[in-house]
Design a protein around this motif. Sequence first.
Motif, PDB file in Angstrom:
ATOM      1  N   PHE A 177     -23.050 -38.177  -9.220  1.00  0.00           N
ATOM      2  CA  PHE A 177     -24.043 -38.409 -10.277  1.00  0.00           C
ATOM      3  C   PHE A 177     -23.350 -38.403 -11.640  1.00  0.00           C
ATOM      4  N   CYS A 244     -35.061 -37.653 -12.753  1.00  0.00           N
ATOM      5  CA  CYS A 244     -33.699 -37.590 -13.288  1.00  0.00           C
ATOM      6  C   CYS A 244     -33.740 -37.093 -14.723  1.00  0.00           C
ATOM      7  N   GLN A 246     -31.611 -37.597 -16.916  1.00  0.00           N
ATOM      8  CA  GLN A 246     -31.051 -38.569 -17.862  1.00  0.00           C
ATOM      9  C   GLN A 246     -31.983 -39.737 -18.127  1.00  0.00           C
ATOM     10  N   CYS A 247     -32.681 -40.239 -17.064  1.00  0.00           N
ATOM     11  CA  CYS A 247     -33.437 -41.485 -17.234  1.00  0.00           C
ATOM     12  C   CYS A 247     -34.895 -41.392 -16.791  1.00  0.00           C
ATOM     13  N   CYS A 264     -29.563 -40.570  -8.158  1.00  0.00           N
ATOM     14  CA  CYS A 264     -30.511 -41.272  -9.013  1.00  0.00           C
ATOM     15  C   CYS A 264     -30.289 -42.772  -8.817  1.00  0.00           C
ATOM     16  N   CYS A 266     -31.213 -45.174 -10.513  1.00  0.00           N
ATOM     17  CA  CYS A 266     -31.042 -45.889 -11.772  1.00  0.00           C
ATOM     18  C   CYS A 266     -29.685 -45.605 -12.412  1.00  0.00           C
ATOM     19  N   CYS A 267     -29.221 -44.368 -12.363  1.00  0.00           N
ATOM     20  CA  CYS A 267     -27.976 -43.969 -13.044  1.00  0.00           C
ATOM     21  C   CYS A 267     -26.720 -44.218 -12.209  1.00  0.00           C
TER      22      CYS A 267
HETATM   23 ZN   LIG Z   1     -31.137 -41.335 -13.719  1.00  0.00          ZN
END
Ligand SMILES: [Zn+2]
Length: 269
Positions: A177, A244, A246-247, A264, A266-267
């Motif tokens: 991650f 997540c 972060q996002c 995640c 997306c990340c």
């Molecule tokens: Zn993410």
Amino acid sequence: MPELPEVETSRRGIEPHLVGATIQFVEVRNGRLRWPVSDEIYRLSDVPVLSVQRRAKYLLLELPTGWIIVHLGMSGSLRVLPQDAPPEKHDHVDVILSNGKCLRYTDPRRFGAWLWASELEGHPVLAHLGPEPLTEVFNAEYLYQKSRSKKIAVKPWLMDNKLVVGVGNIYASESLFAAGIHPDRVAHSLSPEDAKRLTQAIKAVLAHSIEQGGTTLRDFLQTDGKPGYFAQELQVYGRAGELCRQCGTAIKSGKHGQRTTFWCPCCQH
Ligand SMILES: [Zn+2]
């Protein structure tokens, strides 16, 4: 299961109590661990501890005549206690020290090990281990070169002790991650830049966990050493369906062999 940061935290916790002390004797209440406790350990008497080292998840107690190799298995933990502390059900080994203390080994599931080695070189449990993750030998160039011929997913590949030691299930997910790399990526698809981000992430995640362990060493030595100890720091591990940090995308989970992986969508690519 205690992972590398917990084992290193244990090492740092017991080291000041053991080095310079003399082992008067070792009391083994139940020697039926993953392998039987070595006979030589039962016979130890009046021997000084020269150092407490670590290789992968093995703790190494150096004595003048050889080494005690300790592995915490699935549920083992070590505590330094006064000698008169009454033992409980799962307290299988006490190392009685000249300074009035004892090193007590507790292991409910008995998958740990207490082995004797007159020398470490070539010992079966230590042979074939890859480099330590926090040393310079483990670097981007090393990881990239090792990945060239590997057609397996990067997540189980990282957990192979022959590649690098101490990257267990939790830290493999967390490092991937941090590096933005999808756990299903085939290892040989890593670019030199990916390898660089990944080695940096592995070092940072492990070093941070060891640092966290160090700040609450007293507490750690009195608990059972479960990895949940570091849980509040985890970004993806154990967080399937949660968002997540972060996002805001929901964290996914899946299996690589028997082990659950978290990422995640997306990340990580
Ligand atoms: Zn993410």
